[in-house]
Design a protein around this motif. Sequence first.
Motif, PDB file in Angstrom:
ATOM      1  N   GLU A   7      28.650  32.766  84.032  1.00 56.80           N
ATOM      2  CA  GLU A   7      28.895  34.169  84.488  1.00 56.80           C
ATOM      3  C   GLU A   7      27.409  34.898  84.732  1.00 56.80           C
ATOM      4  OE1 GLU A   7      31.083  35.914  81.687  1.00 56.80           O
ATOM      5  OE2 GLU A   7      32.946  35.257  82.330  1.00 56.80           O
ATOM      6  N   ARG A   8      26.593  34.585  83.773  1.00 53.45           N
ATOM      7  CA  ARG A   8      25.047  35.039  83.841  1.00 53.45           C
ATOM      8  C   ARG A   8      24.366  34.604  85.093  1.00 53.45           C
ATOM      9  NH1 ARG A   8      20.497  34.712  79.239  1.00 53.45           N
ATOM     10  NH2 ARG A   8      19.085  36.066  80.164  1.00 53.45           N
ATOM     11  N   LEU A   9      24.407  33.247  85.430  1.00 49.92           N
ATOM     12  CA  LEU A   9      23.837  32.676  86.488  1.00 49.92           C
ATOM     13  C   LEU A   9      24.531  33.235  87.912  1.00 49.92           C
ATOM     14  CD1 LEU A   9      23.354  29.111  85.287  1.00 49.92           C
ATOM     15  CD2 LEU A   9      21.402  30.561  85.829  1.00 49.92           C
ATOM     16  N   ARG A  10      25.844  33.090  87.800  1.00 50.51           N
ATOM     17  CA  ARG A  10      26.556  33.925  89.039  1.00 50.51           C
ATOM     18  C   ARG A  10      26.121  35.339  89.194  1.00 50.51           C
ATOM     19  NH1 ARG A  10      30.228  32.603  92.475  1.00 50.51           N
ATOM     20  NH2 ARG A  10      30.741  30.636  91.636  1.00 50.51           N
ATOM     21  N   ASP A  23      27.719  32.537 101.321  1.00 51.36           N
ATOM     22  CA  ASP A  23      28.594  32.787  99.963  1.00 51.36           C
ATOM     23  C   ASP A  23      28.453  31.960  99.040  1.00 51.36           C
ATOM     24  OD1 ASP A  23      30.442  34.618 101.529  1.00 51.36           O
ATOM     25  OD2 ASP A  23      31.022  33.075 102.818  1.00 51.36           O
ATOM     26  N   LEU A  24      28.156  32.190  98.010  1.00 50.37           N
ATOM     27  CA  LEU A  24      28.068  31.514  96.739  1.00 50.37           C
ATOM     28  C   LEU A  24      29.418  30.799  96.522  1.00 50.37           C
ATOM     29  CD1 LEU A  24      26.446  30.386  94.547  1.00 50.37           C
ATOM     30  CD2 LEU A  24      26.603  32.412  93.151  1.00 50.37           C
ATOM     31  N   GLU A  25      29.416  29.339  96.744  1.00 51.28           N
ATOM     32  CA  GLU A  25      30.840  28.836  96.494  1.00 51.28           C
ATOM     33  C   GLU A  25      30.685  28.130  95.172  1.00 51.28           C
ATOM     34  OE1 GLU A  25      33.053  28.566  98.403  1.00 51.28           O
ATOM     35  OE2 GLU A  25      32.197  29.320 100.388  1.00 51.28           O
ATOM     36  N   GLU A  26      29.705  27.776  94.466  1.00 54.48           N
ATOM     37  CA  GLU A  26      29.861  26.985  93.145  1.00 54.48           C
ATOM     38  C   GLU A  26      28.603  26.834  92.635  1.00 54.48           C
ATOM     39  OE1 GLU A  26      31.100  22.413  91.636  1.00 54.48           O
ATOM     40  OE2 GLU A  26      31.538  23.061  93.908  1.00 54.48           O
ATOM     41  N   ILE A  27      28.440  27.020  91.200  1.00 53.78           N
ATOM     42  CA  ILE A  27      27.268  26.829  90.498  1.00 53.78           C
ATOM     43  C   ILE A  27      27.537  25.685  89.550  1.00 53.78           C
ATOM     44  CG2 ILE A  27      25.733  27.880  88.768  1.00 53.78           C
ATOM     45  CD1 ILE A  27      26.334  30.445  89.807  1.00 53.78           C
ATOM     46  N   ARG A  39      22.810  22.787  90.157  1.00 50.63           N
ATOM     47  CA  ARG A  39      23.317  22.844  91.589  1.00 50.63           C
ATOM     48  C   ARG A  39      23.891  23.972  91.870  1.00 50.63           C
ATOM     49  NH1 ARG A  39      27.710  19.620  94.248  1.00 50.63           N
ATOM     50  NH2 ARG A  39      26.712  18.821  96.159  1.00 50.63           N
ATOM     51  N   VAL A  40      23.515  24.633  93.161  1.00 49.18           N
ATOM     52  CA  VAL A  40      23.923  25.856  93.736  1.00 49.18           C
ATOM     53  C   VAL A  40      24.668  25.634  95.194  1.00 49.18           C
ATOM     54  CG1 VAL A  40      23.488  28.226  94.383  1.00 49.18           C
ATOM     55  CG2 VAL A  40      22.272  27.117  92.264  1.00 49.18           C
ATOM     56  N   VAL A  41      25.861  25.781  95.201  1.00 46.02           N
ATOM     57  CA  VAL A  41      26.487  25.148  96.583  1.00 46.02           C
ATOM     58  C   VAL A  41      26.756  26.730  97.382  1.00 46.02           C
ATOM     59  CG1 VAL A  41      28.243  24.071  97.594  1.00 46.02           C
ATOM     60  CG2 VAL A  41      27.395  23.403  95.549  1.00 46.02           C
TER      61      VAL A  41
END
Length: 178
Positions: A7-10, A23-27, A39-41
């Motif tokens: 949550e903090r990274l998001r 759009d931030l799809e995945e961390i 890995r940031v998708v």
Amino acid sequence: MSTTQSERLRGLLEPLVSAADLDLEEIELSRAGRRRVLRVVVDSENGVDLDACAELSREISDKLDETDAMGEGEYQLEVTSPGAERPLREHRHFVRAKGRLARFQLTAPEGGGAAGELVARILDVDDEGLDLEVPGVKGRKPTTRRIAFAEIAKARVEIEFNRKDSKDSDAVQKEEEA
């Protein structure tokens, strides 16, 4: 990755990704030997090119260096797009896949019976579900089918090596009409 770190990274990365019109799809945080890999998708309606990933990677790296979000120790940062055979999870994923062939794992019907698999082209998407074109078998014409989002257990875009681009088919259709 713990929920609080995720949550903090998001919360830290979402504004950077949004500012780049992505759009931030995945961390995903994993281990590779002694090092951690973050890995940031990211994705957008028009896809993501290598330059956009590189620029965003620099911005994310700078932001992570300013904070202690990754804690002490080494980590490797990867900024990437979802890839060709991306899973379809959210409404926007299905909208972006219009015109594409997809493989669907369907849930079992409410009255019982077996769950099934379906490969079909996504024709249209609305708030309730999808309109699909199911390819014909043994020379038969394709048929249309409607499925609700609730019927979809999993969905993934299929790679097509000889896919006719919708722009190309529109041009051919206009030539035939002339």
